[in-house]
Design an enzyme around this catalytic site. Sequence first.
Site, PDB file in Angstrom:
ATOM      1  N   ASP A   1      10.362  19.795 -34.136  1.00 31.00           N
ATOM      2  CA  ASP A   1       9.247  19.858 -33.069  1.00 31.00           C
ATOM      3  C   ASP A   1       9.077  19.445 -32.621  1.00 31.00           C
ATOM      4  O   ASP A   1       8.197  18.283 -33.472  1.00 31.00           O
ATOM      5  CB  ASP A   1       7.760  21.522 -34.033  1.00 31.00           C
ATOM      6  CG  ASP A   1       7.171  21.762 -33.086  1.00 31.00           C
ATOM      7  OD1 ASP A   1       7.229  21.306 -31.973  1.00 31.00           O
ATOM      8  OD2 ASP A   1       6.255  22.195 -33.641  1.00 31.00           O
TER       9      ASP A   1
ATOM     10  N   ASP B   1      10.240  17.412 -21.719  1.00 28.39           N
ATOM     11  CA  ASP B   1      11.210  17.879 -20.316  1.00 28.39           C
ATOM     12  C   ASP B   1      11.232  19.490 -20.867  1.00 28.39           C
ATOM     13  O   ASP B   1      12.175  19.929 -22.197  1.00 28.39           O
ATOM     14  CB  ASP B   1      12.662  17.297 -20.495  1.00 28.39           C
ATOM     15  CG  ASP B   1      13.837  18.272 -19.620  1.00 28.39           C
ATOM     16  OD1 ASP B   1      13.591  19.025 -18.828  1.00 28.39           O
ATOM     17  OD2 ASP B   1      14.605  17.560 -20.225  1.00 28.39           O
TER      18      ASP B   1
HETATM   19  N1  SAM Z   1      15.081  21.459 -16.750  1.00 27.27           N
HETATM   20  C1  SAM Z   1      14.375  22.841 -17.634  1.00 27.27           C
HETATM   21  C2  SAM Z   1      13.847  23.244 -16.955  1.00 27.27           C
HETATM   22  O1  SAM Z   1      12.152  22.900 -16.306  1.00 27.27           O
HETATM   23  O2  SAM Z   1      13.114  24.381 -16.568  1.00 27.27           O
HETATM   24  C3  SAM Z   1      13.494  22.389 -18.889  1.00 27.27           C
HETATM   25  C4  SAM Z   1      15.265  22.869 -20.096  1.00 27.27           C
HETATM   26  S1  SAM Z   1      15.785  21.555 -21.329  1.00 27.27           S
HETATM   27  C5  SAM Z   1      17.146  22.863 -21.889  1.00 27.27           C
HETATM   28  C6  SAM Z   1      13.714  22.143 -21.815  1.00 27.27           C
HETATM   29  C7  SAM Z   1      13.914  22.767 -23.423  1.00 27.27           C
HETATM   30  O3  SAM Z   1      12.452  22.105 -24.405  1.00 27.27           O
HETATM   31  C8  SAM Z   1      14.477  23.428 -24.545  1.00 27.27           C
HETATM   32  O4  SAM Z   1      15.478  23.011 -25.532  1.00 27.27           O
HETATM   33  C9  SAM Z   1      13.659  23.925 -25.706  1.00 27.27           C
HETATM   34  O5  SAM Z   1      14.179  24.477 -26.599  1.00 27.27           O
HETATM   35  C10 SAM Z   1      12.961  22.687 -25.656  1.00 27.27           C
HETATM   36  N2  SAM Z   1      11.140  23.333 -26.761  1.00 27.27           N
HETATM   37  C11 SAM Z   1      10.481  23.615 -26.195  1.00 27.27           C
HETATM   38  N3  SAM Z   1       9.929  23.894 -27.063  1.00 27.27           N
HETATM   39  C12 SAM Z   1       9.749  22.614 -27.521  1.00 27.27           C
HETATM   40  C13 SAM Z   1       8.953  22.291 -28.789  1.00 27.27           C
HETATM   41  N4  SAM Z   1       7.539  22.343 -28.882  1.00 27.27           N
HETATM   42  N5  SAM Z   1       9.798  20.705 -29.015  1.00 27.27           N
HETATM   43  C14 SAM Z   1      10.665  20.794 -29.161  1.00 27.27           C
HETATM   44  N6  SAM Z   1      11.502  21.065 -27.663  1.00 27.27           N
HETATM   45  C15 SAM Z   1      10.912  21.860 -27.381  1.00 27.27           C
END
Ligand code: SAM
Length: 278
Positions: free
Chosen positions: A139, A157
């Site tokens: 996380d 991101d």
């Molecule tokens: N470009 C994209 C958009 O704006 O729609 C973002 C894409 S990227 C796939 C976003 C990622 O953030 C996802 O894979 C999700 O699992 C991750 N994510 C969400 N919450 C998170 C957290 N608390 N810690 C780490 N990663 C996280």
Amino acid sequence: MELWMTEFQTKHLGLTARIKETLFTGQSEFQEIAVVDSDQFGRMLILDGVFQTSIFDEFIYHEMIAHIPLFTHPNPEQVLVIGGGDGGTIREVVKHPSVKTAEMVEIDGMVVEACKKHLPEIAEALINEHPKLRLKIDDGIKHMKEARNKYDVIIVDCSDPIGPGQGLFTHEFYEDVYRALKEDGLFVQQTESPFYHQPLVRHLYKDIGSLFPITRLYLAQIPLYPSGTHCFTIGSKKYDPWQLDTAKLPDIGATRYWNKDIQKSCFVLPNFVQELLK
Ligand code: SAM
């Protein structure tokens, strides 16, 4: 039979794409994951029904979220990406010659595996285990609480402020980001659409501005995302992207959207966006 899929971008509006093939579906601990192939956008990653990235236009988002902050910093060595499970941002980060370590903290290992298999062009740095990459499945909110004075640049991101990404849009999180950055560090976050998410854009800009002496918002045109115009917000302790001398930037090879003029012009905001941020 034709299959069409709609992402509801507001309560009153959706983006509908014709789907050629469903390549992957899975339910992780955090979200529902799908990779589909579409006529208009090619292969796409979808999380909880929200279009995340596509082969058609991913270069715009990934180049703009990575290169704008990395060029703003004169010598980014330690870089952290939070989220970014598709690997596109890391693919761009490792191109910068000064970067020694590109850490990536993504909460959902299933997203990483699905993208490695079905979106290899985007996930190439993950597939090849690039020597600069340090991938941690965890996380990002928790990771930020533990890091101190460690990073030159942090790139958030994330997905939308719902589900596991919700806590990445809070004042508490920005305080942790501030502490995790070195004394001249800076961070960027994708901050949604200046048309459809105005209260959020305004709120985040104010929140980040209450902590960082330099706060700047920039725009990019991304067809897949709501309204086609997307905001990114930078919080910086020292370096101002407006003051950057673009004549001296290091070579990172060919890019498809970013160039030296866009490095500056993306911060030029239409009047209605300037009003929003006042
Ligand atoms: N470009 C994209 C958009 O704006 O729609 C973002 C894409 S990227 C796939 C976003 C990622 O953030 C996802 O894979 C999700 O699992 C991750 N994510 C969400 N919450 C998170 C957290 N608390 N810690 C780490 N990663 C996280």
